[in-house]
Design a protein around this motif. Structure first.
Motif, PDB file in Angstrom:
ATOM      1  N   UNK A  62     -30.361 -14.570  50.019  1.00  0.00           N
ATOM      2  CA  UNK A  62     -31.105 -14.923  50.657  1.00  0.00           C
ATOM      3  C   UNK A  62     -31.765 -14.585  51.908  1.00  0.00           C
ATOM      4  N   UNK A  63     -31.616 -13.635  51.703  1.00  0.00           N
ATOM      5  CA  UNK A  63     -32.818 -12.472  53.242  1.00  0.00           C
ATOM      6  C   UNK A  63     -33.695 -11.469  52.185  1.00  0.00           C
ATOM      7  N   UNK A  64     -33.928 -11.281  51.244  1.00  0.00           N
ATOM      8  CA  UNK A  64     -34.977 -11.290  50.004  1.00  0.00           C
ATOM      9  C   UNK A  64     -35.874 -12.833  49.832  1.00  0.00           C
ATOM     10  N   UNK A  65     -35.368 -13.828  50.014  1.00  0.00           N
ATOM     11  CA  UNK A  65     -36.240 -15.208  49.627  1.00  0.00           C
ATOM     12  C   UNK A  65     -37.367 -15.086  51.394  1.00  0.00           C
ATOM     13  N   UNK A  66     -35.893 -15.306  52.319  1.00  0.00           N
ATOM     14  CA  UNK A  66     -36.728 -15.873  53.846  1.00  0.00           C
ATOM     15  C   UNK A  66     -37.673 -14.196  54.382  1.00  0.00           C
ATOM     16  N   UNK A  67     -37.019 -13.274  53.705  1.00  0.00           N
ATOM     17  CA  UNK A  67     -38.236 -12.033  54.251  1.00  0.00           C
ATOM     18  C   UNK A  67     -39.604 -12.181  53.301  1.00  0.00           C
ATOM     19  N   UNK A  68     -39.567 -12.480  51.776  1.00  0.00           N
ATOM     20  CA  UNK A  68     -40.739 -12.730  51.188  1.00  0.00           C
ATOM     21  C   UNK A  68     -41.455 -13.699  50.881  1.00  0.00           C
ATOM     22  N   UNK A  69     -41.082 -14.545  51.533  1.00  0.00           N
ATOM     23  CA  UNK A  69     -41.161 -16.206  51.706  1.00  0.00           C
ATOM     24  C   UNK A  69     -41.284 -16.737  50.063  1.00  0.00           C
ATOM     25  N   UNK A  70     -40.655 -16.649  49.108  1.00  0.00           N
ATOM     26  CA  UNK A  70     -40.389 -17.321  48.103  1.00  0.00           C
ATOM     27  C   UNK A  70     -39.565 -18.336  48.048  1.00  0.00           C
ATOM     28  N   UNK A  71     -40.111 -18.948  47.330  1.00  0.00           N
ATOM     29  CA  UNK A  71     -39.364 -20.479  47.332  1.00  0.00           C
ATOM     30  C   UNK A  71     -39.602 -21.273  45.942  1.00  0.00           C
ATOM     31  N   UNK A  72     -38.551 -21.069  45.268  1.00  0.00           N
ATOM     32  CA  UNK A  72     -38.540 -21.402  44.084  1.00  0.00           C
ATOM     33  C   UNK A  72     -37.993 -22.992  43.565  1.00  0.00           C
ATOM     34  N   UNK A  73     -37.908 -23.852  42.272  1.00  0.00           N
ATOM     35  CA  UNK A  73     -37.658 -24.448  41.868  1.00  0.00           C
ATOM     36  C   UNK A  73     -35.905 -24.588  41.589  1.00  0.00           C
ATOM     37  N   UNK A  74     -34.761 -25.128  41.094  1.00  0.00           N
ATOM     38  CA  UNK A  74     -33.746 -25.164  40.412  1.00  0.00           C
ATOM     39  C   UNK A  74     -34.014 -24.284  39.334  1.00  0.00           C
ATOM     40  N   UNK A  75     -34.491 -24.588  38.963  1.00  0.00           N
ATOM     41  CA  UNK A  75     -35.491 -23.563  37.199  1.00  0.00           C
ATOM     42  C   UNK A  75     -34.988 -22.436  37.744  1.00  0.00           C
ATOM     43  N   UNK A  76     -36.284 -22.095  38.554  1.00  0.00           N
ATOM     44  CA  UNK A  76     -37.117 -20.799  38.377  1.00  0.00           C
ATOM     45  C   UNK A  76     -35.670 -20.345  39.919  1.00  0.00           C
ATOM     46  N   UNK A  77     -34.880 -20.678  40.514  1.00  0.00           N
ATOM     47  CA  UNK A  77     -33.853 -19.741  41.189  1.00  0.00           C
ATOM     48  C   UNK A  77     -32.969 -20.088  40.031  1.00  0.00           C
ATOM     49  N   UNK A  78     -32.442 -20.663  39.203  1.00  0.00           N
ATOM     50  CA  UNK A  78     -31.237 -20.132  38.812  1.00  0.00           C
ATOM     51  C   UNK A  78     -31.579 -19.734  37.469  1.00  0.00           C
ATOM     52  N   UNK A  79     -32.871 -18.822  37.300  1.00  0.00           N
ATOM     53  CA  UNK A  79     -33.505 -17.976  35.828  1.00  0.00           C
ATOM     54  C   UNK A  79     -33.826 -16.933  37.007  1.00  0.00           C
ATOM     55  N   UNK A  80     -33.713 -16.737  38.258  1.00  0.00           N
ATOM     56  CA  UNK A  80     -33.952 -15.349  38.712  1.00  0.00           C
ATOM     57  C   UNK A  80     -32.856 -15.154  39.089  1.00  0.00           C
ATOM     58  N   UNK A  81     -31.318 -15.933  39.218  1.00  0.00           N
ATOM     59  CA  UNK A  81     -30.351 -14.779  39.481  1.00  0.00           C
ATOM     60  C   UNK A  81     -29.409 -14.656  38.236  1.00  0.00           C
ATOM     61  N   UNK A  82     -30.219 -15.605  37.320  1.00  0.00           N
ATOM     62  CA  UNK A  82     -29.440 -14.449  35.660  1.00  0.00           C
ATOM     63  C   UNK A  82     -30.260 -13.262  35.579  1.00  0.00           C
ATOM     64  N   UNK A  83     -32.031 -13.222  35.762  1.00  0.00           N
ATOM     65  CA  UNK A  83     -31.964 -12.352  35.921  1.00  0.00           C
ATOM     66  C   UNK A  83     -31.818 -10.710  36.650  1.00  0.00           C
ATOM     67  N   UNK A  84     -31.661 -10.723  38.397  1.00  0.00           N
ATOM     68  CA  UNK A  84     -31.207 -10.321  39.311  1.00  0.00           C
ATOM     69  C   UNK A  84     -29.635  -9.690  38.686  1.00  0.00           C
ATOM     70  N   UNK A  85     -29.297 -10.266  38.254  1.00  0.00           N
ATOM     71  CA  UNK A  85     -27.416 -10.010  37.835  1.00  0.00           C
ATOM     72  C   UNK A  85     -27.689  -9.015  36.416  1.00  0.00           C
ATOM     73  N   UNK A  86     -28.979  -9.380  35.494  1.00  0.00           N
ATOM     74  CA  UNK A  86     -28.481  -8.333  34.653  1.00  0.00           C
ATOM     75  C   UNK A  86     -30.104  -8.780  33.560  1.00  0.00           C
ATOM     76  N   UNK A  87     -31.023  -8.394  34.063  1.00  0.00           N
ATOM     77  CA  UNK A  87     -31.726  -8.328  33.241  1.00  0.00           C
ATOM     78  C   UNK A  87     -31.915  -8.117  31.740  1.00  0.00           C
ATOM     79  N   UNK A  88     -31.572  -7.337  31.884  1.00  0.00           N
ATOM     80  CA  UNK A  88     -31.022  -6.708  30.106  1.00  0.00           C
ATOM     81  C   UNK A  88     -31.231  -7.290  29.441  1.00  0.00           C
ATOM     82  N   UNK A  89     -29.279  -8.234  29.809  1.00  0.00           N
ATOM     83  CA  UNK A  89     -29.096  -9.024  29.084  1.00  0.00           C
ATOM     84  C   UNK A  89     -29.973 -10.897  29.062  1.00  0.00           C
ATOM     85  N   UNK A  90     -30.795 -10.167  30.450  1.00  0.00           N
ATOM     86  CA  UNK A  90     -31.447 -11.961  30.324  1.00  0.00           C
ATOM     87  C   UNK A  90     -32.968 -11.740  29.062  1.00  0.00           C
ATOM     88  N   UNK A  91     -33.375 -10.872  29.480  1.00  0.00           N
ATOM     89  CA  UNK A  91     -34.210 -10.268  28.185  1.00  0.00           C
ATOM     90  C   UNK A  91     -33.930 -10.733  27.021  1.00  0.00           C
TER      91      UNK A  91
END
Length: 131
Positions: A62-91
């Protein structure tokens, strides 16, 4: 019990949309298949329930999306969370399971400051994912 789209909607509404309406768009984008696609991606990632999904949200998200003014839809939010958790696994999953509706390169690049905030290279994501 597997996650379904209703569970995801409830989770995203309660966790992000209601408390932070300026940080997320409701919905999964322009294609009806997006809902099916994200369920497939979550399943392949190993997320079995909403509790698993809650556990992968970074403390500073929340700090990051607020500070960087990132606004995604549900799909983008979920994909970002998966990538942030383990980008290698997502790739790896992206390449192994031939995800259909992956973000276009421009969309990934537009999030470069956001991924940088979490020390994840967008260039690495782009070069490691198959066309």
């Amino acid at each position: 019990m597997e996650i379904n789209i209703s569970d995801l909607n409830t989770f995203l509404n309660n966790r992000f949309l209601k408390p932070y309406p300026d940080l997320i768009y409701e919905g999964y984008g322009d294609y009806e298949s997006n809902e099916i696609d994200i369920l497939y991606e979550i399943e392949n990632y190993g997320i079995k329930n909403i509790s698993d999904l809650e556990k992968i949200i970074p403390n500073r998200y929340i700090e990051a999306v607020t500070k960087l003014e990132v606004k995604l839809n549900y799909l983008g939010t979920l994909r970002v969370l998966l990538i942030l958790n383990d980008s290698e696994k997502y790739i790896k999953n992206y390449n192994d399971f031939n995800y259909r509706n992956f973000w276009e390169i421009g969309n990934i690049q537009s999030l470069e400051p956001f991924f940088d905030y979490f020390n994840i290279s967008t260039e690495e994501i782009i070069t490691k994912t198959k066309d």
